[in-house]
Design a protein around this motif. Structure first.
Motif, PDB file in Angstrom:
ATOM      1  N   ARG A  14       0.815  -1.221   0.000  1.00  0.00           N
ATOM      2  CA  ARG A  14       0.000   0.000   0.000  1.00  0.00           C
ATOM      3  C   ARG A  14       0.851   1.276   0.000  1.00  0.00           C
ATOM      4  N   LEU A  15       2.142   1.137  -0.246  1.00  0.00           N
ATOM      5  CA  LEU A  15       3.036   2.290  -0.148  1.00  0.00           C
ATOM      6  C   LEU A  15       2.610   3.422  -1.076  1.00  0.00           C
ATOM      7  N   ALA A  16       2.285   3.122  -2.323  1.00  0.00           N
ATOM      8  CA  ALA A  16       1.902   4.185  -3.264  1.00  0.00           C
ATOM      9  C   ALA A  16       0.660   4.924  -2.780  1.00  0.00           C
ATOM     10  N   GLN A  17      -0.311   4.187  -2.257  1.00  0.00           N
ATOM     11  CA  GLN A  17      -1.530   4.820  -1.756  1.00  0.00           C
ATOM     12  C   GLN A  17      -1.230   5.681  -0.532  1.00  0.00           C
ATOM     13  N   LEU A  18      -0.341   5.221   0.343  1.00  0.00           N
ATOM     14  CA  LEU A  18       0.022   6.008   1.519  1.00  0.00           C
ATOM     15  C   LEU A  18       0.726   7.303   1.118  1.00  0.00           C
ATOM     16  N   ARG A  19       1.600   7.229   0.118  1.00  0.00           N
ATOM     17  CA  ARG A  19       2.268   8.443  -0.363  1.00  0.00           C
ATOM     18  C   ARG A  19       1.247   9.457  -0.871  1.00  0.00           C
ATOM     19  N   MET A  20       0.286   8.984  -1.667  1.00  0.00           N
ATOM     20  CA  MET A  20      -0.718   9.898  -2.211  1.00  0.00           C
ATOM     21  C   MET A  20      -1.555  10.514  -1.094  1.00  0.00           C
ATOM     22  N   ALA A  21      -1.953   9.708  -0.126  1.00  0.00           N
ATOM     23  CA  ALA A  21      -2.737  10.230   0.991  1.00  0.00           C
ATOM     24  C   ALA A  21      -1.958  11.275   1.762  1.00  0.00           C
ATOM     25  N   ASP A  22      -0.659  11.033   1.965  1.00  0.00           N
ATOM     26  CA  ASP A  22       0.169  12.011   2.668  1.00  0.00           C
ATOM     27  C   ASP A  22       0.172  13.346   1.928  1.00  0.00           C
ATOM     28  N   SER A  23       0.292  13.306   0.613  1.00  0.00           N
ATOM     29  CA  SER A  23       0.306  14.546  -0.177  1.00  0.00           C
ATOM     30  C   SER A  23      -1.023  15.275  -0.086  1.00  0.00           C
ATOM     31  N   LEU A  24      -2.118  14.528  -0.175  1.00  0.00           N
ATOM     32  CA  LEU A  24      -3.441  15.140  -0.154  1.00  0.00           C
ATOM     33  C   LEU A  24      -3.812  15.669   1.231  1.00  0.00           C
ATOM     34  N   ASP A  25      -3.280  15.059   2.279  1.00  0.00           N
ATOM     35  CA  ASP A  25      -3.617  15.459   3.650  1.00  0.00           C
ATOM     36  C   ASP A  25      -2.723  16.574   4.189  1.00  0.00           C
ATOM     37  N   ALA A  26      -1.620  16.853   3.505  1.00  0.00           N
ATOM     38  CA  ALA A  26      -0.600  17.732   4.075  1.00  0.00           C
ATOM     39  C   ALA A  26      -1.139  19.114   4.431  1.00  0.00           C
ATOM     40  N   GLY A  27      -1.956  19.701   3.558  1.00  0.00           N
ATOM     41  CA  GLY A  27      -2.460  21.040   3.841  1.00  0.00           C
ATOM     42  C   GLY A  27      -3.299  21.106   5.102  1.00  0.00           C
ATOM     43  N   ALA A  28      -4.074  20.059   5.360  1.00  0.00           N
ATOM     44  CA  ALA A  28      -4.922  20.033   6.553  1.00  0.00           C
ATOM     45  C   ALA A  28      -4.143  19.677   7.810  1.00  0.00           C
ATOM     46  N   LEU A  29      -3.092  18.873   7.671  1.00  0.00           N
ATOM     47  CA  LEU A  29      -2.377  18.392   8.849  1.00  0.00           C
ATOM     48  C   LEU A  29      -1.193  19.265   9.247  1.00  0.00           C
ATOM     49  N   ALA A  30      -0.751  20.162   8.367  1.00  0.00           N
ATOM     50  CA  ALA A  30       0.341  21.071   8.755  1.00  0.00           C
ATOM     51  C   ALA A  30      -0.029  21.896   9.992  1.00  0.00           C
ATOM     52  N   PRO A  31      -1.242  22.458  10.082  1.00  0.00           N
ATOM     53  CA  PRO A  31      -1.608  23.171  11.314  1.00  0.00           C
ATOM     54  C   PRO A  31      -1.664  22.257  12.541  1.00  0.00           C
ATOM     55  N   VAL A  32      -1.970  20.978  12.340  1.00  0.00           N
ATOM     56  CA  VAL A  32      -1.972  20.029  13.451  1.00  0.00           C
ATOM     57  C   VAL A  32      -0.551  19.848  13.977  1.00  0.00           C
ATOM     58  N   GLY A  52       4.390   4.828   8.792  1.00  0.00           N
ATOM     59  CA  GLY A  52       3.929   4.699   7.419  1.00  0.00           C
ATOM     60  C   GLY A  52       4.939   5.284   6.448  1.00  0.00           C
ATOM     61  N   ALA A  53       4.453   6.056   5.481  1.00  0.00           N
ATOM     62  CA  ALA A  53       5.341   6.678   4.492  1.00  0.00           C
ATOM     63  C   ALA A  53       5.966   7.969   5.004  1.00  0.00           C
ATOM     64  N   GLY A  54       5.656   8.357   6.235  1.00  0.00           N
ATOM     65  CA  GLY A  54       6.332   9.488   6.869  1.00  0.00           C
ATOM     66  C   GLY A  54       5.675  10.835   6.712  1.00  0.00           C
ATOM     67  N   GLY A  55       4.450  10.874   6.196  1.00  0.00           N
ATOM     68  CA  GLY A  55       3.823  12.156   5.893  1.00  0.00           C
ATOM     69  C   GLY A  55       3.724  13.114   7.057  1.00  0.00           C
ATOM     70  N   MET A  56       3.304  12.637   8.235  1.00  0.00           N
ATOM     71  CA  MET A  56       3.144  13.541   9.366  1.00  0.00           C
ATOM     72  C   MET A  56       4.498  14.002   9.886  1.00  0.00           C
ATOM     73  N   SER A  57       5.482  13.131   9.886  1.00  0.00           N
ATOM     74  CA  SER A  57       6.789  13.547  10.372  1.00  0.00           C
ATOM     75  C   SER A  57       7.484  14.495   9.410  1.00  0.00           C
ATOM     76  N   VAL A  58       7.150  14.440   8.120  1.00  0.00           N
ATOM     77  CA  VAL A  58       7.621  15.471   7.192  1.00  0.00           C
ATOM     78  C   VAL A  58       7.105  16.833   7.649  1.00  0.00           C
ATOM     79  N   LEU A  59       5.844  16.889   8.062  1.00  0.00           N
ATOM     80  CA  LEU A  59       5.261  18.153   8.530  1.00  0.00           C
ATOM     81  C   LEU A  59       5.893  18.588   9.849  1.00  0.00           C
ATOM     82  N   PHE A  60       6.156  17.634  10.742  1.00  0.00           N
ATOM     83  CA  PHE A  60       6.868  17.979  11.977  1.00  0.00           C
ATOM     84  C   PHE A  60       8.248  18.554  11.652  1.00  0.00           C
ATOM     85  N   ALA A  61       8.957  17.916  10.718  1.00  0.00           N
ATOM     86  CA  ALA A  61      10.300  18.374  10.364  1.00  0.00           C
ATOM     87  C   ALA A  61      10.264  19.785   9.793  1.00  0.00           C
ATOM     88  N   ARG A  62       9.309  20.049   8.919  1.00  0.00           N
ATOM     89  CA  ARG A  62       9.201  21.381   8.330  1.00  0.00           C
ATOM     90  C   ARG A  62       8.920  22.430   9.394  1.00  0.00           C
TER      91      ARG A  62
END
Length: 291
Positions: A14-32, A52-62
């Motif tokens: 499911r890696l490809a799907q997780l990557r896509m979800a991370d991209s689509l969710d980023a705008g909403a989760l950055a304020p979180v 997972g694919a690291g989407g939330m921790s990318v936002l933490f890092a930024r």
């Protein structure tokens, strides 16, 4: 190498799907990410459990880079392919003052606290519900938090919707039937987990039972209106196929045939060519502080 975890889900697949979800969710989760980091001290240590694919921790890092604080982000996942992808993505977002480490492991490991650093912020999204005893899992997560630190969960919310009611193929209301079948699958998955124990109360109470104080819950709205981007269309195709796969025989033959037509890139009803797809739902975040 594909890995099936104790919930019998092939997460590497499911890696490809997780990557896509991370991209689509980023705008909403950055304020979180910003809100949660506002509850911890400068130069914090963060632990992303089931990264997972690291989407939330990318936002933490930024956010850490934007604050100029630096710190450490520790990534934990039981699937090597996901851990490698998360480490790549988070390292790319981290500045020189943000250290990124990866730990191959599982929340169910009784010695987990010996393998990861004590954290000012522990984040676990969509992870606890894959453990048989969810309340025990929260106690285990709380043991990873430094005194005064924060444990935050991404669990529940409003299920994502992406399809029009009438698609012009099959019976109207396909998405509602897919989600109902998915809910039945989820109940069966939970019942079949080793050591499955009912938790007949909500996540805020569960956090308090785990010893957390100042517990709060809030939501993050995911809203991508139609016509949607190419990424959204690709994600919807993947999502519909995944929902149908999860549903299995809970869908009748007509609905299975409809899904097959919708995800066939060579067919006339392929979802990827539509301009009326969207993504709408909400993520629920629950957090509390360890005394």
């Amino acid at each position: 190498m594909s890995v099936h975890t104790h919930d019998d889900i092939d997460w590497a697949d499911r890696l490809a799907q997780l990557r896509m979800a991370d991209s689509l969710d980023a705008g909403a989760l950055a304020p979180v990410a910003r809100r949660l980091l506002g509850r911890v001290p400068g130069r914090p240590t963060l632990l992303d459990v089931g990264c997972g694919a690291g989407g939330m921790s990318v936002l933490f890092a930024r956010e850490l880079v934007a604050r100029g604080d630096g710190g450490t982000i520790a990534l934990l996942d039981a699937t090597p392919e996901l851990l490698a992808e998360a480490r790549r993505a988070v390292s790319g977002a981290a500045g020189g003052d943000v250290e990124v480490v990866g730990v191959h492991g599982d929340l169910a490991d009784p010695r987990l606290a010996e393998r990861v650093p004590a954290a000012d912020l522990v984040w676990a999204s969509g992870v606890v519900h894959h453990v048989g005893d969810q309340q025990a899992a929260l106690h285990a997560l709380a043991r990873l938090v430094r005194p005064g630190g924060v444990l935050a969960l991404g669990e529940g919310g409003l299920e994502m919707r992406c399809l029009p009611w009438d698609l012009g193929v099959g019976r109207p209301g396909l998405e509602q039937r897919l989600l109902a079948a998915r809910a039945e699958w989820f109940a069966g998955m939970r019942a079949g987990l080793p050591g499955s124990v009912a938790m007949p109360y909500g996540w805020p109470r569960a956090l308090r039972e785990a010893g957390l104080e100042d517990v709060e819950s809030f939501g993050a709205l995911i809203d991508h209106p139609m016509p949607g981007s190419d990424l959204l269309r690709e994600y919807v195709v993947q999502r519909v196929g995944w929902l149908a796969e999860s549903a299995g025989d809970r869908l009748d033959a007509d609905d299975r045939a409809t899904v097959a037509a919708l995800i066939d890139p060579d067919g006339p009803d392929f979802l990827g060519r539509r301009d009326d797809l969207y993504l709408f739902g909400a993520k629920a975040i629950h957090c509390g502080r360890l005394p």
